[in-house]
Design a protein around this motif. Structure first.
Motif, PDB file in Angstrom:
ATOM      1  N   SER A   1       0.836  -1.200   0.000  1.00 23.12           N
ATOM      2  CA  SER A   1       0.000   0.000   0.000  1.00 23.12           C
ATOM      3  C   SER A   1       0.869   1.248   0.000  1.00 23.12           C
ATOM      4  O   SER A   1       1.817   1.349   0.790  1.00 23.12           O
ATOM      5  CB  SER A   1      -0.921   0.010   1.222  1.00 23.12           C
TER       6      SER A   1
ATOM      7  N   SER B   1      -3.639   5.856   6.247  1.00 27.36           N
ATOM      8  CA  SER B   1      -4.756   4.928   6.070  1.00 27.36           C
ATOM      9  C   SER B   1      -5.843   5.192   7.105  1.00 27.36           C
ATOM     10  O   SER B   1      -7.042   5.173   6.798  1.00 27.36           O
ATOM     11  CB  SER B   1      -4.272   3.479   6.174  1.00 27.36           C
ATOM     12  N   ALA B   2      -5.427   5.468   8.349  1.00 27.82           N
ATOM     13  CA  ALA B   2      -6.396   5.771   9.402  1.00 27.82           C
ATOM     14  C   ALA B   2      -7.130   7.072   9.104  1.00 27.82           C
ATOM     15  O   ALA B   2      -8.349   7.177   9.279  1.00 27.82           O
ATOM     16  CB  ALA B   2      -5.692   5.848  10.752  1.00 27.82           C
TER      17      ALA B   2
ATOM     18  N   PHE C   1      -7.558   8.410   6.133  1.00 28.63           N
ATOM     19  CA  PHE C   1      -8.404   8.180   4.958  1.00 28.63           C
ATOM     20  C   PHE C   1      -9.689   7.458   5.362  1.00 28.63           C
ATOM     21  O   PHE C   1     -10.773   7.766   4.852  1.00 28.63           O
ATOM     22  CB  PHE C   1      -7.640   7.355   3.924  1.00 28.63           C
ATOM     23  N   ALA C   2      -9.577   6.503   6.288  1.00 26.64           N
ATOM     24  CA  ALA C   2     -10.761   5.771   6.755  1.00 26.64           C
ATOM     25  C   ALA C   2     -11.748   6.728   7.426  1.00 26.64           C
ATOM     26  O   ALA C   2     -12.971   6.628   7.214  1.00 26.64           O
ATOM     27  CB  ALA C   2     -10.343   4.668   7.718  1.00 26.64           C
ATOM     28  N   GLN C   3     -11.235   7.665   8.230  1.00 24.33           N
ATOM     29  CA  GLN C   3     -12.094   8.655   8.862  1.00 24.33           C
ATOM     30  C   GLN C   3     -12.833   9.490   7.823  1.00 24.33           C
ATOM     31  O   GLN C   3     -14.048   9.713   7.921  1.00 24.33           O
ATOM     32  CB  GLN C   3     -11.271   9.584   9.758  1.00 24.33           C
ATOM     33  N   GLN C   4     -12.106   9.954   6.826  1.00 27.07           N
ATOM     34  CA  GLN C   4     -12.709  10.779   5.784  1.00 27.07           C
ATOM     35  C   GLN C   4     -13.777  10.011   5.017  1.00 27.07           C
ATOM     36  O   GLN C   4     -14.835  10.550   4.691  1.00 27.07           O
ATOM     37  CB  GLN C   4     -11.626  11.281   4.840  1.00 27.07           C
ATOM     38  N   THR C   5     -13.520   8.736   4.752  1.00 25.43           N
ATOM     39  CA  THR C   5     -14.477   7.907   4.026  1.00 25.43           C
ATOM     40  C   THR C   5     -15.762   7.725   4.819  1.00 25.43           C
ATOM     41  O   THR C   5     -16.875   7.832   4.279  1.00 25.43           O
ATOM     42  CB  THR C   5     -13.864   6.529   3.709  1.00 25.43           C
ATOM     43  N   ILE C   6     -15.623   7.477   6.118  1.00 24.65           N
ATOM     44  CA  ILE C   6     -16.797   7.299   6.971  1.00 24.65           C
ATOM     45  C   ILE C   6     -17.631   8.574   7.020  1.00 24.65           C
ATOM     46  O   ILE C   6     -18.866   8.543   6.915  1.00 24.65           O
ATOM     47  CB  ILE C   6     -16.365   6.878   8.398  1.00 24.65           C
TER      48      ILE C   6
END
Length: 376
Positions: free
Chosen positions: A235, A242-243, A245-250
């Motif tokens: 990756s 990554s953490a 990005f996960a927040q932004q996606t949620i």
């Protein structure tokens, strides 16, 4: 300093001015052939400032004077105009929108020990070095004088440009989110870069694709010649990124379903993809190391976040890794204490832990010795 570009037109030699870390080419002037004389700030007379466009009708760098700090001024009278770095408000005052005002502060001896390096266009030099060449350090700065991600020991900083740190900071200041350019510890570009859906092998100083390589779609990043499976893994994004990005996606998914006001303690990442210098949990700010772990017991209420930099907390580990004794005192928030006391010797340090005054009396505040970036 100056470096030759080309020789033409008989004996006329063209030069490019190298001021700090920026290169300023001669402006395009009708009937103008080039700048033929070298000049530095040290060549200017007392009170004059070296600026781009300061001579030959704005076509060459040159020294320009004017009314000094706190002198009466008049913008409509040439002999009463303020010197570069100052602005006229009945008197000549520091123009904090330009780095050049710090030169006047030095002339007035209002800055003790250190003052920023300026480019002749009024911006701050991207690399600002402190201390001696043996144990000193260099840091990355923005054009307007804010410290950015990126540092190195002075003795290793010859090839440090801070170009990557400056590019990321500029993109973010323009409103870009999710910038994924990766910078090395000293603010240069890492060789493998991905951003805006494409990837390439980059020159460490400019960030441009290396000669002979191509830019590919992000899905093909592992086919680039600069990809290393051991170094880069599976990756491009690192753990902290990554953490985040996960927040932004949620948050985006909640927003698409009409749910707003969902907030997180945003994950802070540095420009190399590691964890930032602090994190917030339950209304408390904690200083953190690159792996996201808390450093010591440094903490402060989140309402005071704007005053936290954790420089002292992090430097305590940086010096430990380098095998250098760390003897300065940190505040409870992880910043350097401006007032230091070692065996009864009183002195002042700045936000980066460098001594700015040793002539300190008991009970005296260090605030007037510290150069601080001021955002107007």
């Amino acid at each position: 300093m100056f470096e030759p570009v080309s020789v033409s037109l008989g004996l006329i030699v063209f030069f490019r001015l190298v001021s700090g870390d920026s290169i300023i080419s001669p402006p395009s002037c009708d009937g103008f052939y080039g700048c033929i004389s070298s000049i530095r700030q040290s060549d200017c007379t007392n009170g004059e400032i070296l600026i781009s466009g300061g001579s030959l009708n704005g076509c060459c760098p040159g020294c320009r004077g004017g009314q000094r700090h706190n002198k009466v001024c008049n913008v409509n009278v040439a002999s009463r105009r303020c010197a570069p770095g100052l602005k006229c408000d009945k008197k000549c005052l520091y123009d904090r929108t330009t780095c050049l005002h710090t030169i006047h502060m030095q002339l007035e001896e209002e800055l003790a020990g250190w003052y920023p390096r300026c480019n002749t266009d009024g911006t701050y030099a991207s690399k600002q070095c402190r201390g001696d060449r043996l144990s000193g350090r260099c840091f990355c700065y923005s054009e307007d004088g804010r410290r950015l991600f990126g540092w190195d020991w002075y003795k290793y900083a010859a090839k440090m440009t801070c170009a990557c740190s400056r590019r990321r900071a500029k993109l973010e200041s323009e409103g870009r989110t999710g910038v994924t350019l990766h910078c090395t510890q000293n603010g240069n570009y890492e060789e493998l870069q991905c951003d805006s859906g494409v990837c390439w092998c980059a020159d460490q100083h400019s960030g441009d694709p290396l000669v002979g390589t191509t830019v590919v779609h992000a899905s093909l990043w592992q086919l680039l010649p600069c990809y290393n499976s051991t170094l880069h893994g599976d990756s491009y994004l690192r753990q902290c990124e990554s953490a985040a990005f996960a927040q932004q996606t949620i948050q985006k998914k909640f927003a698409l379903r009409g749910t707003i006001g969902v907030t997180f303690n945003a994950v802070q990442c540095d420009y190399d993809g590691s964890f930032g210098r602090f994190k917030i949990e339950n209304g408390i700010v904690y200083c953190t190391w690159r792996d996201g772990k808390k450093i010591g017991s440094f903490q402060v209420r989140s309402s005071l976040l704007s005053s936290v930099n954790c420089n002292c907390a992090r430097d305590s580990l940086i010096y430990q890794e380098a095998g250098i004794p760390f003897t300065l005192s940190c505040g409870g928030n992880g910043n350097y204490e401006y007032s230091q006391d070692q065996n009864g010797e009183l002195f002042c340090v700045d936000d980066d832990g460098f001594v700015v005054s040793t002539d300190v009396q008991p009970g005296e505040s260090c605030d007037h010795y510290i150069y601080k970036y001021v955002e107007d």
